[in-house]
Design an enzyme around this catalytic site. Sequence first.
Site, PDB file in Angstrom:
ATOM      1  N   TYR A 147      -1.047 -23.440  32.664  1.00 31.48           N
ATOM      2  CA  TYR A 147      -0.075 -22.480  33.788  1.00 31.48           C
ATOM      3  C   TYR A 147       1.434 -23.415  33.548  1.00 31.48           C
ATOM      4  O   TYR A 147       1.344 -24.520  33.062  1.00 31.48           O
ATOM      5  CB  TYR A 147      -0.437 -23.162  35.037  1.00 31.48           C
ATOM      6  CG  TYR A 147       0.617 -22.844  36.371  1.00 31.48           C
ATOM      7  CD1 TYR A 147       0.395 -21.523  36.711  1.00 31.48           C
ATOM      8  CD2 TYR A 147       1.712 -23.798  36.364  1.00 31.48           C
ATOM      9  CE1 TYR A 147       1.437 -20.978  37.702  1.00 31.48           C
ATOM     10  CE2 TYR A 147       2.629 -23.138  37.380  1.00 31.48           C
ATOM     11  CZ  TYR A 147       2.494 -21.925  37.949  1.00 31.48           C
ATOM     12  OH  TYR A 147       3.634 -21.777  39.083  1.00 31.48           O
ATOM     13  N   GLU A 236       7.258 -17.633  35.876  1.00 33.44           N
ATOM     14  CA  GLU A 236       6.140 -18.260  36.059  1.00 33.44           C
ATOM     15  C   GLU A 236       5.143 -17.560  34.900  1.00 33.44           C
ATOM     16  O   GLU A 236       4.856 -16.370  35.151  1.00 33.44           O
ATOM     17  CB  GLU A 236       5.462 -17.878  37.396  1.00 33.44           C
ATOM     18  CG  GLU A 236       4.004 -18.535  37.646  1.00 33.44           C
ATOM     19  CD  GLU A 236       3.504 -18.108  39.158  1.00 33.44           C
ATOM     20  OE1 GLU A 236       3.248 -17.202  39.174  1.00 33.44           O
ATOM     21  OE2 GLU A 236       3.258 -19.272  39.737  1.00 33.44           O
TER      22      GLU A 236
END
Length: 428
Positions: A147, A236
Site C-alpha cells: 500500500y 493512493e
Amino acid sequence: MLGSIARSPLNVALRRTARTASPSFTSQKRFLSIHEHLSMKILNDYGIATPKSIAATTPEEAFQAAQKFGGKGMVIKAQVLAGGRGKGHFDSGLQGGVHLIKTAEEARDLAGKMIGNKLITKQTGEKGRICNAVMLAEARPPHHEYYVAVLNDRSTQGPVLIASNQGGMSIEEVAHENPDAIITTPIDFEKGLDDETALGIAKKLGFTSAKQEAQAAETFQKLYKLFREKDATQVEINPLAESKDGEVLCMDAKLGFDDNADFRQEEVFKLRDETQEDADEVEAAKYGLNFIKLDGDIGCLVNGAGLAMATMDVLKLNGGDPANFLDVGGTANPTTVKKAFEILLASKNVKAIFVNIFAGIVRSDYVAQGVIEATKALDMTVPLIVRLQGTKEKEAKKLIKDSGLKIFAFDGLDEAAAKAVAEAAAQK
Ligand code: GDP
Ligand code: MN
C-alpha cells in the site's frame, strides 16, 4: 482510504457533524475524484509503471479491448468512483467489481453485467453508484501487494508518504489491527523525497531484490511529484504490487484533487464525471451553494459553515434531525436562495424548513426576498421557520410580515430550532 488526513479542518468538522447526523454519509466534497483508467494515464505520464489497460463503455468494446491482450490473463474492473470494488456487488446480482478472466467472451459477458448497473461497496452506501465503463488490464499476477499513498498531514502540516507491506486489503483495517505495519514519512514540500529516504522506505517494506527496491523508491518519488504538480489531495495506490515476473506496478489508483486548484488544473478537471456525484450536490455547486444531503427531515438553509454546524447541533439537541447541510455563503441573493429552496424541496424527506441566517456580509432582506419568492413560486406547503439577524434585519422582518405568508419568525436560535423540530414531527 486514509483520506481523512488530507481534509481541511472545515471539511473534517463538517463531515464529523454530518456523520453524527447520518451514518450513511459518504459523498466527497471539495475534492475531485477521477476514474481509475484516467488515473492510470496520469501515472504513465509521470513514468510510473502500471499494467497495460484499456477502457470500454460497451460489452462489444470490452470484447475488442480484451482481444488486444491476445488471450493472456486479464482483469476486468468496474469504473466506479469508490473503494472496495473488489468486494462489492452489483444491483444486478453480480458479485465483485474486479474479476480475473481469460477470454474476450468473458470480458463481453461481464461488461454486460457491469455497465448500466450500480455497484454497491462499503464506500458507496446502499444506493451504490452507476457503472458506465469498465477497464481491462493485463493480469500481471501479484507476488506481493503493498500500500502506498501521498496525503496532506495535519500534524506535520505538509505532505506525507504512507506505506505498508500489507496492501490489497482495507488500509483502515491494517491501521486498526497492526499500526506498526504502516510507515509514515513526512515529505519536504519543496524538496520532495530524496533518493536515500525513498530507498529507505522501500527497504523497510521488503521486496524480492535490490532491483524491485529501486523501482519502488523511484515510484514513491514520482508519486510525490505528481501529487505536488497536479494539486492532488490524495494519491493512493492499493495495491502497489510486485508482480510474479518481478516488476513493481501500480494496480489500482485513487487520485483526488483540490477543487480550489481547478483554475490551474484545467486538464485534470475536465475529467470530472458528474454521474458519480449526487445530482443535487452538483446542481447546488453551480450556484455557489455548499450542499450536502443527510438523512433527517428538517431542511436547513444557513450562511457560513460554522453557523451551519451550530444549527445542526441545536436541531439535534432539540431531538430533531437535519435533512441536509446547506450553506448559501456570503453572496446569497434572491436567486440563489430560491435555488436553495428548490433543492431542499426536491427531497421528499423534508418535513420542515429552517432558515437560520446571521447576516454580516449577506443582506438579510435579500434572503427574506428570496424566501418569499420561493415560497410563492414553489407553492410551498411545508412549514417554514425563519431566524434572520444582522444587516437589514428590520427590513427583512417587515418583508416577511407584509408577505402574508405563514412563516414562523424567531429571534432566538433555541426557540426557532425547537419550533422546527415540533413542526417536522407534526407532519409525520
Ligand atoms: P478496489 O477493491 O476498489 O480497491 O479495487 P482494486 O483495483 O484494488 O482490486 C482489488 C484486488 O484485485 C486487488 O487487491 C488485487 O488483488 C486485484 N487486482 C487489481 N488489479 C489487478 C491487476 O491488474 N492484476 C491482478 N492480477 N490483480 C489485480
Ligand atoms: Mn484497491
